[in-house]
Write a protein that holds these residues in place. Structure first.
Motif, PDB file in Angstrom:
ATOM      1  N   LEU A 195      47.818  72.819  32.139  1.00 12.58           N
ATOM      2  CA  LEU A 195      47.818  74.246  32.447  1.00 12.58           C
ATOM      3  C   LEU A 195      48.383  74.513  33.837  1.00 12.58           C
ATOM      4  CD1 LEU A 195      47.086  77.206  31.903  1.00 12.58           C
ATOM      5  CD2 LEU A 195      44.775  76.664  32.734  1.00 12.58           C
ATOM      6  N   PHE A 196      47.965  73.732  34.837  1.00 15.13           N
ATOM      7  CA  PHE A 196      48.434  73.986  36.188  1.00 15.13           C
ATOM      8  C   PHE A 196      49.916  73.644  36.353  1.00 15.13           C
ATOM      9  CE2 PHE A 196      43.957  73.684  38.263  1.00 15.13           C
ATOM     10  CZ  PHE A 196      43.603  74.884  37.667  1.00 15.13           C
ATOM     11  N   CYS A 197      50.397  72.648  35.648  1.00 13.42           N
ATOM     12  CA  CYS A 197      51.840  72.366  35.661  1.00 13.42           C
ATOM     13  C   CYS A 197      52.599  73.542  35.058  1.00 13.42           C
ATOM     14  CB  CYS A 197      52.145  71.083  34.895  1.00 13.42           C
ATOM     15  SG  CYS A 197      51.665  69.561  35.743  1.00 13.42           S
ATOM     16  N   ALA A 198      52.066  74.096  33.963  1.00 13.32           N
ATOM     17  CA  ALA A 198      52.708  75.241  33.305  1.00 13.32           C
ATOM     18  C   ALA A 198      52.718  76.468  34.215  1.00 13.32           C
ATOM     19  CB  ALA A 198      52.013  75.547  31.982  1.00 13.32           C
ATOM     20  N   ILE A 199      51.658  76.682  34.958  1.00 15.60           N
ATOM     21  CA  ILE A 199      51.632  77.798  35.912  1.00 15.60           C
ATOM     22  C   ILE A 199      52.653  77.551  37.020  1.00 15.60           C
ATOM     23  CG2 ILE A 199      50.261  78.919  37.717  1.00 15.60           C
ATOM     24  CD1 ILE A 199      47.815  78.575  35.823  1.00 15.60           C
ATOM     25  N   ALA A 200      52.685  76.330  37.553  1.00 23.06           N
ATOM     26  CA  ALA A 200      53.588  76.000  38.664  1.00 23.06           C
ATOM     27  C   ALA A 200      55.053  76.164  38.288  1.00 23.06           C
ATOM     28  CB  ALA A 200      53.321  74.584  39.158  1.00 23.06           C
ATOM     29  N   THR A 201      55.385  75.938  37.013  1.00 20.42           N
ATOM     30  CA  THR A 201      56.775  76.076  36.571  1.00 20.42           C
ATOM     31  C   THR A 201      57.082  77.460  36.008  1.00 20.42           C
ATOM     32  OG1 THR A 201      56.252  75.206  34.376  1.00 20.42           O
ATOM     33  CG2 THR A 201      56.986  73.611  36.049  1.00 20.42           C
ATOM     34  N   GLY A 202      56.096  78.339  35.990  1.00 20.87           N
ATOM     35  CA  GLY A 202      56.309  79.688  35.483  1.00 20.87           C
ATOM     36  C   GLY A 202      56.207  79.806  33.975  1.00 20.87           C
ATOM     37  N   GLU A 203      55.826  78.729  33.301  1.00 14.81           N
ATOM     38  CA  GLU A 203      55.694  78.762  31.843  1.00 14.81           C
ATOM     39  C   GLU A 203      54.422  79.467  31.390  1.00 14.81           C
ATOM     40  OE1 GLU A 203      56.301  74.786  30.114  1.00 14.81           O
ATOM     41  OE2 GLU A 203      57.247  74.280  32.035  1.00 14.81           O
ATOM     42  N   HIS A 204      53.446  79.563  32.270  1.00 13.68           N
ATOM     43  CA  HIS A 204      52.184  80.232  31.960  1.00 13.68           C
ATOM     44  C   HIS A 204      51.955  81.298  33.027  1.00 13.68           C
ATOM     45  CE1 HIS A 204      48.236  80.438  29.992  1.00 13.68           C
ATOM     46  NE2 HIS A 204      47.764  80.709  31.197  1.00 13.68           N
ATOM     47  N   PRO A 205      51.581  82.503  32.630  1.00 13.87           N
ATOM     48  CA  PRO A 205      51.414  83.563  33.635  1.00 13.87           C
ATOM     49  C   PRO A 205      50.231  83.320  34.563  1.00 13.87           C
ATOM     50  CG  PRO A 205      50.662  84.308  31.472  1.00 13.87           C
ATOM     51  CD  PRO A 205      51.280  82.950  31.272  1.00 13.87           C
ATOM     52  N   ALA A 206      50.402  83.767  35.793  1.00 16.09           N
ATOM     53  CA  ALA A 206      49.343  83.690  36.800  1.00 16.09           C
ATOM     54  C   ALA A 206      49.721  84.638  37.928  1.00 16.09           C
ATOM     55  CB  ALA A 206      49.208  82.265  37.334  1.00 16.09           C
ATOM     56  N   HIS A 207      48.750  84.950  38.759  1.00 14.76           N
ATOM     57  CA  HIS A 207      49.003  85.765  39.947  1.00 14.76           C
ATOM     58  C   HIS A 207      49.319  84.802  41.087  1.00 14.76           C
ATOM     59  CE1 HIS A 207      47.833  89.510  38.059  1.00 14.76           C
ATOM     60  NE2 HIS A 207      46.895  88.813  37.444  1.00 14.76           N
ATOM     61  N   VAL A 208      50.593  84.478  41.202  1.00 17.86           N
ATOM     62  CA  VAL A 208      51.074  83.466  42.147  1.00 17.86           C
ATOM     63  C   VAL A 208      51.197  84.073  43.541  1.00 17.86           C
ATOM     64  CG1 VAL A 208      53.005  81.922  42.679  1.00 17.86           C
ATOM     65  CG2 VAL A 208      52.264  82.234  40.301  1.00 17.86           C
ATOM     66  N   VAL A 209      50.704  83.329  44.535  1.00 20.75           N
ATOM     67  CA  VAL A 209      50.830  83.771  45.922  1.00 20.75           C
ATOM     68  C   VAL A 209      51.808  82.900  46.701  1.00 20.75           C
ATOM     69  CG1 VAL A 209      48.537  84.819  45.926  1.00 20.75           C
ATOM     70  CG2 VAL A 209      48.812  82.498  46.774  1.00 20.75           C
ATOM     71  N   LEU A 210      52.084  81.696  46.212  1.00 17.18           N
ATOM     72  CA  LEU A 210      53.014  80.787  46.877  1.00 17.18           C
ATOM     73  C   LEU A 210      53.592  79.860  45.823  1.00 17.18           C
ATOM     74  CD1 LEU A 210      52.709  78.830  50.118  1.00 17.18           C
ATOM     75  CD2 LEU A 210      52.959  77.538  48.032  1.00 17.18           C
ATOM     76  N   ALA A 211      54.872  79.638  45.899  1.00 17.14           N
ATOM     77  CA  ALA A 211      55.531  78.653  45.037  1.00 17.14           C
ATOM     78  C   ALA A 211      56.747  78.149  45.790  1.00 17.14           C
ATOM     79  CB  ALA A 211      55.940  79.275  43.707  1.00 17.14           C
ATOM     80  N   ASP A 212      56.778  76.851  46.041  1.00 15.53           N
ATOM     81  CA  ASP A 212      57.934  76.255  46.695  1.00 15.53           C
ATOM     82  C   ASP A 212      58.137  74.865  46.111  1.00 15.53           C
ATOM     83  OD1 ASP A 212      56.073  74.579  47.989  1.00 15.53           O
ATOM     84  OD2 ASP A 212      56.276  75.557  49.944  1.00 15.53           O
ATOM     85  N   GLY A 213      58.885  74.029  46.731  1.00 13.13           N
ATOM     86  CA  GLY A 213      59.165  72.702  46.203  1.00 13.13           C
ATOM     87  C   GLY A 213      58.025  71.709  46.342  1.00 13.13           C
ATOM     88  N   VAL A 214      56.941  72.103  46.967  1.00 10.64           N
ATOM     89  CA  VAL A 214      55.812  71.209  47.221  1.00 10.64           C
ATOM     90  C   VAL A 214      54.582  71.604  46.420  1.00 10.64           C
ATOM     91  CG1 VAL A 214      54.191  70.402  48.996  1.00 10.64           C
ATOM     92  CG2 VAL A 214      56.627  70.626  49.532  1.00 10.64           C
ATOM     93  N   ALA A 215      54.273  72.897  46.428  1.00 10.80           N
ATOM     94  CA  ALA A 215      53.007  73.366  45.848  1.00 10.80           C
ATOM     95  C   ALA A 215      53.168  74.744  45.240  1.00 10.80           C
ATOM     96  CB  ALA A 215      51.929  73.408  46.929  1.00 10.80           C
ATOM     97  N   ALA A 216      52.179  75.086  44.443  1.00 12.91           N
ATOM     98  CA  ALA A 216      52.028  76.446  43.941  1.00 12.91           C
ATOM     99  C   ALA A 216      50.600  76.867  44.256  1.00 12.91           C
ATOM    100  CB  ALA A 216      52.292  76.511  42.442  1.00 12.91           C
ATOM    101  N   ALA A 217      50.416  78.139  44.523  1.00 14.69           N
ATOM    102  CA  ALA A 217      49.086  78.675  44.782  1.00 14.69           C
ATOM    103  C   ALA A 217      48.960  79.974  44.003  1.00 14.69           C
ATOM    104  CB  ALA A 217      48.889  78.914  46.274  1.00 14.69           C
TER     105      ALA A 217
END
Length: 145
Positions: free
Chosen positions: A7-29
């Motif tokens: 699930l968290f990989c899917a959120i980090a890649t945008g495949e699963h919706p979430a209220h993202v506050v940070l996304a870069d080449g290292v982490a997603a929040a």
């Protein structure tokens, strides 16, 4: 995770919706869907690892730079007095992907020890308001490491 998508990989890649506050080449929040307090953010490495011990040593510094930035943004963006920052390893880890909780705190907020009562956002618009406030407090994304 054999046979299923994390699930968290899917959120980090945008495949699963979430209220993202940070996304870069290292982490997603992104906002926790069952926050301890509204504005509770999860920070995950983009690399799928289950526990902190599994995070490659060269990634520890860059990942925790993002955790540090999110903690500061939660405080300033949500006018919180402080934050609680924590990670579980296996036990109590609802998704087997390393994630660090950044929970906004205020004096007399009712949080006691490790009992984490959960709440919900009234609706997606309220969640997005909290996410926007943290994103704005983060400012420009840090360079990918």
């Amino acid at each position: 995770m054999p046979g299923e998508r994390c699930l968290f990989c899917a959120i980090a890649t945008g495949e699963h919706p979430a209220h993202v506050v940070l996304a870069d080449g290292v982490a997603a929040a992104f906002l926790d869907t069952r926050p301890v307090f509204k504005g509770h953010v999860l920070v995950v490495p983009l690399t799928h690892v289950e526990t902190l011990a599994d995070l490659p040593v060269p990634m520890v510094g860059p990942f925790f730079e993002r955790v540090r930035a999110v903690a500061a943004a939660v405080e300033s963006g949500l006018a919180a007095a402080g934050t609680f920052v924590a990670a579980n390893n296996r036990v109590s880890q609802s998704v087997p992907h390393l994630h660090v909780h950044v929970v906004p705190r205020n004096r007399k907020d009712g949080l006691r020890g490790f009992f984490w009562p959960r709440t919900r956002y009234d609706d997606p618009a309220e969640a997005e308001t909290y996410a926007r406030r943290v994103r704005e407090a983060l400012g420009p994304a840090p360079p990918a490491s």
